[in-house]
Scaffold this active site. Structure first.
Site, PDB file in Angstrom:
ATOM      1  N   HIS A   1     -49.068 -58.828  24.674  1.00  0.00           N
ATOM      2  CA  HIS A   1     -49.573 -57.112  24.025  1.00  0.00           C
ATOM      3  C   HIS A   1     -51.413 -57.611  24.318  1.00  0.00           C
ATOM      4  O   HIS A   1     -52.032 -57.020  24.619  1.00  0.00           O
ATOM      5  CB  HIS A   1     -49.599 -56.695  22.360  1.00  0.00           C
ATOM      6  CG  HIS A   1     -48.027 -56.774  22.188  1.00  0.00           C
ATOM      7  ND1 HIS A   1     -47.240 -56.119  21.048  1.00  0.00           N
ATOM      8  CD2 HIS A   1     -47.417 -56.022  23.061  1.00  0.00           C
ATOM      9  CE1 HIS A   1     -46.385 -56.115  20.651  1.00  0.00           C
ATOM     10  NE2 HIS A   1     -46.020 -55.617  22.376  1.00  0.00           N
TER      11      HIS A   1
ATOM     12  N   HIS B   1     -38.359 -57.678  29.167  1.00  0.00           N
ATOM     13  CA  HIS B   1     -39.182 -59.129  29.175  1.00  0.00           C
ATOM     14  C   HIS B   1     -38.718 -60.100  30.728  1.00  0.00           C
ATOM     15  O   HIS B   1     -39.224 -60.661  31.424  1.00  0.00           O
ATOM     16  CB  HIS B   1     -40.074 -59.345  28.176  1.00  0.00           C
ATOM     17  CG  HIS B   1     -40.596 -58.797  27.125  1.00  0.00           C
ATOM     18  ND1 HIS B   1     -42.023 -58.309  27.716  1.00  0.00           N
ATOM     19  CD2 HIS B   1     -40.479 -58.481  26.140  1.00  0.00           C
ATOM     20  CE1 HIS B   1     -42.240 -57.857  26.530  1.00  0.00           C
ATOM     21  NE2 HIS B   1     -41.500 -57.890  25.783  1.00  0.00           N
TER      22      HIS B   1
END
Length: 298
Positions: A84, A268
Site C-alpha cells: 500500500h 500478490h
C-alpha cells in the site's frame, strides 16, 4: 510541489507515523526520509542491530506473497505488507526514499493507500536533478496458474485492468480498467480497502497472520454480509483494491511502467511472478527517459 515527468523525486522531509501491522498485530513506528538520486526505495529495520538491517526494494527482494508482499535481504531481515505504501509512492512519483521502521511489518492504517497519500502530501516531494527512468514494454509477458493470469504488454501509458470473481453476493464478478496516474489513483483507487472473510480469520491467525485485522482496517465479510457498519466506500471497492495492490507490487521494479497490466483472479504472488518474468526477458522491455524522447523529437 508539482511533479515533473522528466526528473526523479524524493520526499520533501521526514514523514513520521505509527500504527498496527495487519498480520503481526504489532505497533510499529515509521519514518520516511529523503534519499539521493538513483538510490531507489530502501526499508531499514531500526529494531535489528546484529546484522544488515537494510532491504532495498527490487523484484528479487520479494521473498513471500501470502496475503501481502514481503521483502527480505541476504541476512534474513524482512519487511512485510509494503504494497500500500509502495502504491502511494508510485502514484506520487517518489523514486527515492528511506523507510525506517522499528518492527517487522508496515502499519496497515485503514487498509487502503489513502492514509499514506495524506502522510506523503504533508511533507511534499522534492525534485531531483536526475532523469526519471521508465520501463517501456516492447512485447507481452504473461504468467498463468490454472484460471489465474497476469500479463504486462505494450502501451504508451500506464494502464491497469483487473477482474475478480467471488461467490459472495457483495462481490460477484467485478472489473476495473483505467489509466493510472496521480490524479486517477487519488480519485479511483487510493481509498479502497483490503478485504477478507470471517471464515478465514481463525485459520490465518493459527499461522501467524491477520492478528491485527479488524473492521477498522479491512472490509470484512461473513457469507453475504458486510460487517463494517459504514458499508463500502464504492460498490466495486474489492476489485479496485486489487488494482491498488497491483500498482504497489509492480513498483518493486524501481521504475514506473509505460505499459499495461492485466490481472485475472491474480494476487500478490502472480503480480510478482509477472515482474520476475519481465526481468527474465530483456527483449520485452527497455529503459527510457522523457529527455530521450524529447531529443528524438527535435
Amino acid at each position: 510541489m508539482s511533479v515533473s515527468a522528466y526528473h526523479q523525486h524524493t520526499v520533501g522531509g521526514p514523514a513520521i507515523f505509527a500504527g498496527l501491522g495487519l498480520h503481526t498485530g504489532e505497533h510499529v513506528r515509521v519514518s520516511i526520509r529523503p534519499a539521493g538520486p538513483d538510490a531507489g526505495i530502501t526499508f531499514v529495520r531500526t529494531d535489528v542491530r546484529d546484522r544488515d538491517n537494510a532491504v532495498r526494494v527490487s523484484p528479487e527482494a520479494v521473498v513471500k506473497t501470502q496475503l501481502g508482499t514481503v521483502i527480505g535481504n541476504d541476512a534474513g531481515v524482512t519487511v512485510s505488507t509494503i504494497e500500500h505504501l509502495m502504491a502511494a509512492m508510485a502514484a506520487l512519483s517518489i523514486d527515492n526514499a528511506v523507510v525506517e521502521l522499528d518492527g517487522p511489518e508496515l502499519p496497515i492504517l485503514d487498509g487502503s493507500a489513502q492514509p499514506f497519500i495524506e502522510i506523503l502530501d504533508r511533507v511534499g516531494r522534492r525534485r531531483q536533478e536526475a532523469a526519471r527512468r521508465y520501463i517501456e514494454l516492447l512485447d507481452t509477458v504473461e504468467v498463468v496458474e490454472g484460471d489465474k493470469r497476469a500479463s504486462l504488454s505494450p502501451s504508451e501509458q500506464f494502464e491497469v485492468a483487473f477482474e475478480i470473481k467471488f461467490d459472495a453476493a457483495p462481490i460477484g464478478t467485478q472489473r476495473v480498467d483505467l489509466v493510472v496516474d496521480e490524479e486517477s489513483f487519488r480519485e479511483e483507487l487510493a481509498d479502497c480497502r483490503t478485504f477478507g472473510f470471517v471464515r478465514e480469520v481463525e485459520a490465518l491467525r493459527a499461522i501467524g497472520l491477520a492478528r491485527g485485522g479488524s473492521i477498522d482496517n479491512a472490509v470484512v465479510l461473513d457469507g453475504d454480509r458486510i460487517l463494517n457498519p459504514e458499508g463500502l466506500r464504492r460498490p466495486d471497492e474489492f476489485v479496485r483494491h486489487k488494482a491498488l495492490d497491483a500498482v504497489g507490487d509492480l513498483y518493486v521494479l524501481g521504475m514506473p511502467i509505460l505499459g499495461r497490466f492485466d490481472g485475472l483472479y491474480a494476487g500478490h504472488g502472480l503480480n510478482n511472478l509477472v515482474v520476475r518474468a519481465l526481468m527474465a526477458n530483456p527483449d520485452a522491455w527497455r529503459v527510457r527517459t522523457w529527455t530521450q524522447e524529447l531529443a528524438q523529437a527535435v
